[in-house]
Design a protein around this motif. Structure first.
Motif, mmCIF file in Angstrom:
data_model
loop_
_atom_site.group_PDB
_atom_site.id
_atom_site.type_symbol
_atom_site.label_atom_id
_atom_site.label_comp_id
_atom_site.label_asym_id
_atom_site.label_seq_id
_atom_site.Cartn_x
_atom_site.Cartn_y
_atom_site.Cartn_z
ATOM 1 N N ALA A 37 84.233 61.792 54.586
ATOM 2 C CA ALA A 37 84.044 61.725 56.170
ATOM 3 C C ALA A 37 82.773 60.940 56.372
ATOM 4 C CB ALA A 37 84.008 62.999 56.674
ATOM 5 N N ILE A 38 82.790 60.107 57.344
ATOM 6 C CA ILE A 38 81.314 59.327 57.748
ATOM 7 C C ILE A 38 80.677 60.325 58.543
ATOM 8 C CG2 ILE A 38 80.473 57.352 58.809
ATOM 9 C CD1 ILE A 38 82.052 56.657 56.369
ATOM 10 N N ASN A 39 79.377 60.389 58.343
ATOM 11 C CA ASN A 39 78.389 61.092 59.274
ATOM 12 C C ASN A 39 77.770 60.073 60.048
ATOM 13 O OD1 ASN A 39 76.279 62.510 60.385
ATOM 14 N ND2 ASN A 39 75.752 63.667 58.657
ATOM 15 N N PHE A 40 78.261 60.082 61.338
ATOM 16 C CA PHE A 40 77.631 58.892 62.236
ATOM 17 C C PHE A 40 76.339 59.053 62.303
ATOM 18 C CE2 PHE A 40 82.204 58.888 62.726
ATOM 19 C CZ PHE A 40 82.429 57.566 62.535
ATOM 20 N N GLU A 41 75.437 60.176 62.444
ATOM 21 C CA GLU A 41 74.137 60.124 62.593
ATOM 22 C C GLU A 41 73.304 59.714 61.397
ATOM 23 O OE1 GLU A 41 73.254 64.366 63.089
ATOM 24 O OE2 GLU A 41 74.352 64.404 64.880
ATOM 25 N N THR A 42 73.822 59.814 60.283
ATOM 26 C CA THR A 42 73.007 59.412 59.128
ATOM 27 C C THR A 42 73.722 58.099 58.619
ATOM 28 O OG1 THR A 42 73.990 60.725 57.224
ATOM 29 C CG2 THR A 42 72.014 61.625 58.499
ATOM 30 N N ASN A 43 74.905 57.692 58.724
ATOM 31 C CA ASN A 43 75.743 56.731 58.207
ATOM 32 C C ASN A 43 76.044 56.658 56.752
ATOM 33 O OD1 ASN A 43 76.619 54.980 60.027
ATOM 34 N ND2 ASN A 43 75.226 53.381 59.862
ATOM 35 N N LEU A 44 76.217 58.156 56.390
ATOM 36 C CA LEU A 44 76.465 58.523 55.048
ATOM 37 C C LEU A 44 77.914 58.879 54.642
ATOM 38 C CD1 LEU A 44 73.038 60.235 53.845
ATOM 39 C CD2 LEU A 44 73.903 57.979 53.380
ATOM 40 N N CYS A 45 78.356 58.794 53.618
ATOM 41 C CA CYS A 45 79.653 59.443 53.510
ATOM 42 C C CYS A 45 79.494 60.606 53.004
ATOM 43 C CB CYS A 45 80.508 58.527 52.407
ATOM 44 S SG CYS A 45 82.126 59.006 51.964
ATOM 45 N N MET A 46 79.978 61.849 53.552
ATOM 46 C CA MET A 46 79.919 63.206 52.877
ATOM 47 C C MET A 46 81.251 63.640 52.677
ATOM 48 S SD MET A 46 76.838 63.307 53.630
ATOM 49 C CE MET A 46 76.282 65.093 53.624
ATOM 50 N N SER A 47 81.164 64.559 51.465
ATOM 51 C CA SER A 47 82.278 65.109 50.989
ATOM 52 C C SER A 47 82.672 66.371 51.784
ATOM 53 C CB SER A 47 82.232 65.517 49.590
ATOM 54 O OG SER A 47 81.210 66.558 49.298
ATOM 55 N N LYS A 48 83.569 67.334 51.461
ATOM 56 C CA LYS A 48 83.802 68.246 52.249
ATOM 57 C C LYS A 48 83.021 69.405 52.047
ATOM 58 C CE LYS A 48 88.785 67.739 52.718
ATOM 59 N NZ LYS A 48 90.277 68.063 52.430
ATOM 60 N N SER A 49 82.406 69.319 50.878
ATOM 61 C CA SER A 49 81.254 70.281 50.738
ATOM 62 C C SER A 49 79.774 69.940 50.946
ATOM 63 C CB SER A 49 81.202 70.709 49.171
ATOM 64 O OG SER A 49 80.931 69.191 48.126
ATOM 65 N N GLU A 50 79.721 68.860 51.627
ATOM 66 C CA GLU A 50 78.351 68.364 52.707
ATOM 67 C C GLU A 50 77.668 67.529 51.422
ATOM 68 O OE1 GLU A 50 77.800 68.178 55.683
ATOM 69 O OE2 GLU A 50 79.720 68.880 55.979
ATOM 70 N N HIS A 51 78.225 67.181 50.518
ATOM 71 C CA HIS A 51 77.350 66.343 49.297
ATOM 72 C C HIS A 51 77.738 64.724 49.693
ATOM 73 C CE1 HIS A 51 77.811 70.043 46.857
ATOM 74 N NE2 HIS A 51 76.590 69.776 46.356
ATOM 75 N N VAL A 52 76.746 64.043 49.294
ATOM 76 C CA VAL A 52 76.801 62.452 49.572
ATOM 77 C C VAL A 52 77.774 61.711 48.554
ATOM 78 C CG1 VAL A 52 75.600 60.369 49.861
ATOM 79 C CG2 VAL A 52 74.642 62.572 50.713
ATOM 80 N N ILE A 53 78.562 61.029 48.904
ATOM 81 C CA ILE A 53 79.489 60.362 48.201
ATOM 82 C C ILE A 53 78.781 58.970 47.968
ATOM 83 C CG2 ILE A 53 81.702 59.404 47.628
ATOM 84 C CD1 ILE A 53 82.966 61.606 49.226
ATOM 85 N N GLU A 54 78.587 58.435 46.813
ATOM 86 C CA GLU A 54 78.085 57.072 46.512
ATOM 87 C C GLU A 54 79.188 55.927 46.276
ATOM 88 O OE1 GLU A 54 74.651 56.145 46.111
ATOM 89 O OE2 GLU A 54 73.880 58.215 46.385
ATOM 90 N N LEU A 55 78.855 55.173 47.504
ATOM 91 C CA LEU A 55 79.957 54.016 47.322
ATOM 92 C C LEU A 55 79.258 52.922 47.259
ATOM 93 C CD1 LEU A 55 81.744 54.770 50.840
ATOM 94 C CD2 LEU A 55 82.385 55.247 48.403
#
Length: 86
Positions: A37-55
């Motif tokens: 899911a996109i975290n619009f505050e940080t513009n990062l892709c986050m997994s369900k466990s709140e880890h950053v997904i590298e794209l």
């Protein structure tokens, strides 16, 4: 002598804006496809466990960007040239 720089410059600027928008759209789509899911505050892709997904940007995306830039630059500059000739 006619000034042919302005239509070309406008074409390049329009194409760069479109590629900037397209890049954000494609990365958001890849994030959602990866189950994130996109975290619009940080513009990062986050997994369900709140880890950053590298794209990473793939080679296919870079080819698409080059084609879009060349095509839109040409089309916009020709359109502007034809509009201001009359």
């Amino acid at each position: 002598m006619k000034n042919n720089l302005l239509p070309s410059l406008a074409g390049v600027l329009v194409s760069l804006f479109v590629v900037w928008w397209l890049h954000g759209f494609l990365l958001a789509d890849r994030c959602l496809d990866a189950g994130g899911a996109i975290n619009f505050e940080t513009n990062l892709c986050m997994s369900k466990s709140e880890h950053v997904i590298e794209l990473a940007t793939s080679s296919a995306m870079l080819v698409i960007y080059c084609v879009v830039i060349m095509t839109l630059s040409l089309l916009v500059s020709r359109l502007i040239s034809k509009l201001f000739k009359r």
